[in-house]
Scaffold this motif. Structure first.
Motif, PDB file in Angstrom:
ATOM      1  N   VAL A   1      -6.263  10.196  -1.702  1.00 13.61           N
ATOM      2  CA  VAL A   1      -5.580   9.077  -2.358  1.00 13.61           C
ATOM      3  C   VAL A   1      -5.133   8.127  -1.252  1.00 13.61           C
ATOM      4  O   VAL A   1      -4.329   8.502  -0.411  1.00 13.61           O
ATOM      5  CB  VAL A   1      -4.332   9.554  -3.135  1.00 13.61           C
ATOM      6  N   PRO A   2      -5.662   6.898  -1.221  1.00 17.11           N
ATOM      7  CA  PRO A   2      -5.303   5.999  -0.127  1.00 17.11           C
ATOM      8  C   PRO A   2      -3.792   5.797  -0.043  1.00 17.11           C
ATOM      9  O   PRO A   2      -3.119   5.671  -1.063  1.00 17.11           O
ATOM     10  CB  PRO A   2      -6.010   4.690  -0.497  1.00 17.11           C
ATOM     11  N   TRP A   3      -3.290   5.795   1.195  1.00 18.75           N
ATOM     12  CA  TRP A   3      -1.869   5.533   1.416  1.00 18.75           C
ATOM     13  C   TRP A   3      -1.597   4.044   1.271  1.00 18.75           C
ATOM     14  O   TRP A   3      -2.424   3.222   1.657  1.00 18.75           O
ATOM     15  CB  TRP A   3      -1.481   5.926   2.840  1.00 18.75           C
ATOM     16  N   ASP A   4      -0.431   3.700   0.735  1.00 20.21           N
ATOM     17  CA  ASP A   4      -0.020   2.296   0.772  1.00 20.21           C
ATOM     18  C   ASP A   4       1.429   2.256   1.255  1.00 20.21           C
ATOM     19  O   ASP A   4       2.031   3.293   1.545  1.00 20.21           O
ATOM     20  CB  ASP A   4      -0.206   1.612  -0.589  1.00 20.21           C
ATOM     21  N   GLU A   5       1.964   1.057   1.361  1.00 15.85           N
ATOM     22  CA  GLU A   5       3.299   0.908   1.949  1.00 15.85           C
ATOM     23  C   GLU A   5       4.350   1.758   1.225  1.00 15.85           C
ATOM     24  O   GLU A   5       5.170   2.426   1.845  1.00 15.85           O
ATOM     25  CB  GLU A   5       3.696  -0.578   1.931  1.00 15.85           C
ATOM     26  N   GLY A   6       4.288   1.740  -0.103  1.00 20.35           N
ATOM     27  CA  GLY A   6       5.298   2.457  -0.884  1.00 20.35           C
ATOM     28  C   GLY A   6       5.214   3.965  -0.689  1.00 20.35           C
ATOM     29  O   GLY A   6       6.231   4.636  -0.486  1.00 20.35           O
TER      30      GLY A   6
ATOM     31  N   SER B   1      11.174   1.744   6.204  1.00 21.25           N
ATOM     32  CA  SER B   1      10.279   0.907   5.406  1.00 21.25           C
ATOM     33  C   SER B   1       9.550  -0.104   6.296  1.00 21.25           C
ATOM     34  O   SER B   1       8.403  -0.458   6.017  1.00 21.25           O
ATOM     35  CB  SER B   1      10.987   0.312   4.192  1.00 21.25           C
ATOM     36  N   ALA B   2      10.162  -0.498   7.422  1.00 20.01           N
ATOM     37  CA  ALA B   2       9.429  -1.363   8.367  1.00 20.01           C
ATOM     38  C   ALA B   2       8.247  -0.607   8.972  1.00 20.01           C
ATOM     39  O   ALA B   2       7.144  -1.161   9.105  1.00 20.01           O
ATOM     40  CB  ALA B   2      10.373  -1.851   9.472  1.00 20.01           C
TER      41      ALA B   2
END
Ligand code: HEC
Ligand code: HEC
Ligand code: HEC
Length: 447
Positions: A244-249, A286-287
């Protein structure tokens, strides 16, 4: 041995040119300070430093199992020998009590101790070299505000010629680029903050990037996956193998909480990292996620369709996995999965205490069988490493080597739908040899 001849060549380079090389290698001592006459550190600065120390995992390396925080003595095996972390509490004799801010900052950025000796890059100063003046001073204030602890680290056990610290001058000449972080004006503040932390104090590449024969990170292959304490530190960014591709969230969640419902729990040497990050300013985490997400996304596997952990289960892979036993009596690995693993991993219980669907796990989809084998054999300790029992038991004593091979083959080819792995048997042998050591490191928790 190839490695040894390279090391000898390196020694020769640093010895060659005699005086010139020696002058390059020479670092002057910085005079000791008298800790009694030093002014007390500014409390606000020390507090900021405490958070920076968590971002830099200082306690994780500088605390021996069961020992006082920051008093050193943790054994760190490297391909070149065993190195022990040092006491960085302000004890004048055995710690850094006599170090000025200047001496501390030089150690952090240049890998040189107060007396002018080169330090081994097991101390990730190749990353910490990017730390700003302000942050380095805050870290110093924090360490000087600690209670001094008297403790000396055991002697390092390095093979020749690396037992000679001057050799390290050659290593630094080749691999240490001392440069502060320069913000990219084309990017926003959050991105720059994230890159500063990921590349600097966070030293994420120390584990997640491959290293060359001399133990330096390959600059051209950042975040393409590396090794840490006998574990695979998976590729991040565009080379990620996660189904499952990682994203920012999802990255921010995983880093802040130590797990994500679609990715599982952070294990092995990643466990103390997330444990530390759980206590820093969430804006910093989160940065970091923001920056990492900008490194690109792997294609993932389109046919793994997951809306949420408990949402619709449309993956054909999952269907296969759940149906494994009855339909595949002839597959010995499938039978083991159904009998031993499915009750937790296909039951849909919420994480972190439930097991993630294994078709979502990078341990099964990743480049090497290393982590899958370690997890199956040693289990998964409770997050935070507390005294609660493991959340997954180890099966090293229950399953034979052949059964683990069959199980790994089944998970890899049928559940992840990827080509067979090489080296399953050798991963099992390594995990058997290391099993005593590994649980010790991941379970110890320090604040
Ligand atoms: C990955 C493990 C690791 C991490 C993380 C780490 N260190 Fe270290 N550090 C070491 C080791 C190992 C040494 C000893 C190097 C040697 O003997 O050459 C060391 C040495 C040092 C020294 C020199 C002390 C002396 O007496 O010579 C200082 C200062 C130091 N570390 C500070 C820090 C700070 C501050 C942090 C966090 C920002 C940190 N370290 C994070 C492993 C680590
Ligand atoms: C001491 C070594 C080490 C350091 C430092 C480290 N990691 Fe990791 N990381 C690992 C290992 C090992 C794993 C695999 C964990 C597992 O199998 O559960 C991992 C897993 C991950 C994953 C999950 C990848 C996937 O596809 O499942 C992410 C994301 C990650 N790390 C990000 C980071 C970031 C960001 C940093 C810096 C703040 C960092 N790591 C620092 C060793 C490390
Ligand atoms: C008693 C319940 C239980 C059993 C039985 C069990 N596991 Fe786990 N397993 C867990 C839990 C809880 C975790 C941590 C959450 C997570 O990461 O999935 C975990 C984690 C894992 C992971 C890491 C997943 C990731 O990427 O984060 C793998 C791989 C794994 N288990 C494989 C297996 C295999 C193979 C078996 C059978 C031999 C097995 N497990 C049996 C509970 C169990």
């Amino acid at each position: 041995m190839k490695l040894k001849s390279i090391l000898l060549a390196l020694l020769a380079i640093s010895a060659m040119g005699g005086a010139a090389a020696f002058l390059y290698a020479w670092e002057s001592p910085i005079p000791p300070i008298d800790p009694r006459s030093a002014s007390a550190p500014d409390p606000a600065m020390a507090r900021r430093g405490a958070s920076l120390a968590l971002l830099g995992d200082c306690a994780t390396c500088h605390t021996a199992p069961g020992g006082q925080p920051y008093a050193g003595g943790l054994a760190m095996p490297t391909p070149f020998g065993t190195i022990y972390s040092t006491n960085i509490t302000p004890d004048p004799e055995t710690g850094i009590g006599q170090w000025s801010a200047q001496a501390f900052i030089r150690a952090l950025r240049s890998g040189v101790d107060r007396e002018g000796r080169h330090l081994y890059p097991a101390f990730p100063y190749d990353h910490f070299t990017r730390v700003s003046d302000e942050d380095a001073k805050a870290l110093y204030a924090f360490f000087m505000s600690l209670e001094p602890v008297k403790a000396s680290a055991p002697r390092n056990e390095f093979m020749f010629p690396l037992n000679i610290r001057l050799t390290l001058a050659g290593w630094k000449l080749l691999f240490l680029r001392q440069e502060r972080f320069v913000p990219d004006p084309a990017k926003d503040e959050k991105w720059n903050r994230g890159k500063y932390l990921v590349d600097g104090l966070g030293h994420c590449g120390a584990c997640h990037s491959p290293r060359n024969l001399l133990g330096a990170e390959k600059a051209s292959a950042s975040f393409q996956g590396g090794e840490a304490e006998g574990w695979r530190a998976y590729a991040l960014g565009g080379n990620s193998q996660s189904p499952v591709p990682w994203d920012e969230g999802t990255l921010a969640d995983y880093l802040a909480h130590g797990f994500h419902p679609l990715h599982g729990v952070a294990g092995g040497p990643m466990a103390p990292v997330v444990d530390n990050l759980s206590s820093v300013d969430p804006a910093d985490v989160s940065a970091m996620a923001h920056y990492l997400a900008s490194l690109g996304q792997s294609a993932g596997r389109k046919h793994v369709q997951v809306q949420s952990a408990s949402g619709p289960r449309s993956s054909p892979q999952l269907a296969g996995a759940q149906a494994a036993t009855p339909q595949l009596p002839s597959n010995p690995g499938g039978a083991i999965y159904a009998a031993v693993c499915a009750s937790c991993h296909a039951a849909g219980r919420p994480l972190p205490l439930g097991g993630v669907r294994l078709d979502l796990s990078t341990a099964v989809a990743g480049e090497t069988p290393t982590n899958l084998i370690r997890i199956v054999m040693q289990g998964v300790p409770a997050p935070g490493g507390g005294s609660a029992g493991p959340i997954m038991p180890g099966f090293g004593d229950v399953l034979s080597d052949q059964q683990i091979v069959d199980l790994a083959d089944y998970l890899r080819t049928r559940v992840a739908g990827r080509p067979q792995w090489d080296g399953i048997a050798s991963a099992i042998a390594k995990a058997r040899a290391k099993s005593d050591m590994a649980l010790g490191t991941q379970a110890h928790k320090v604040r």
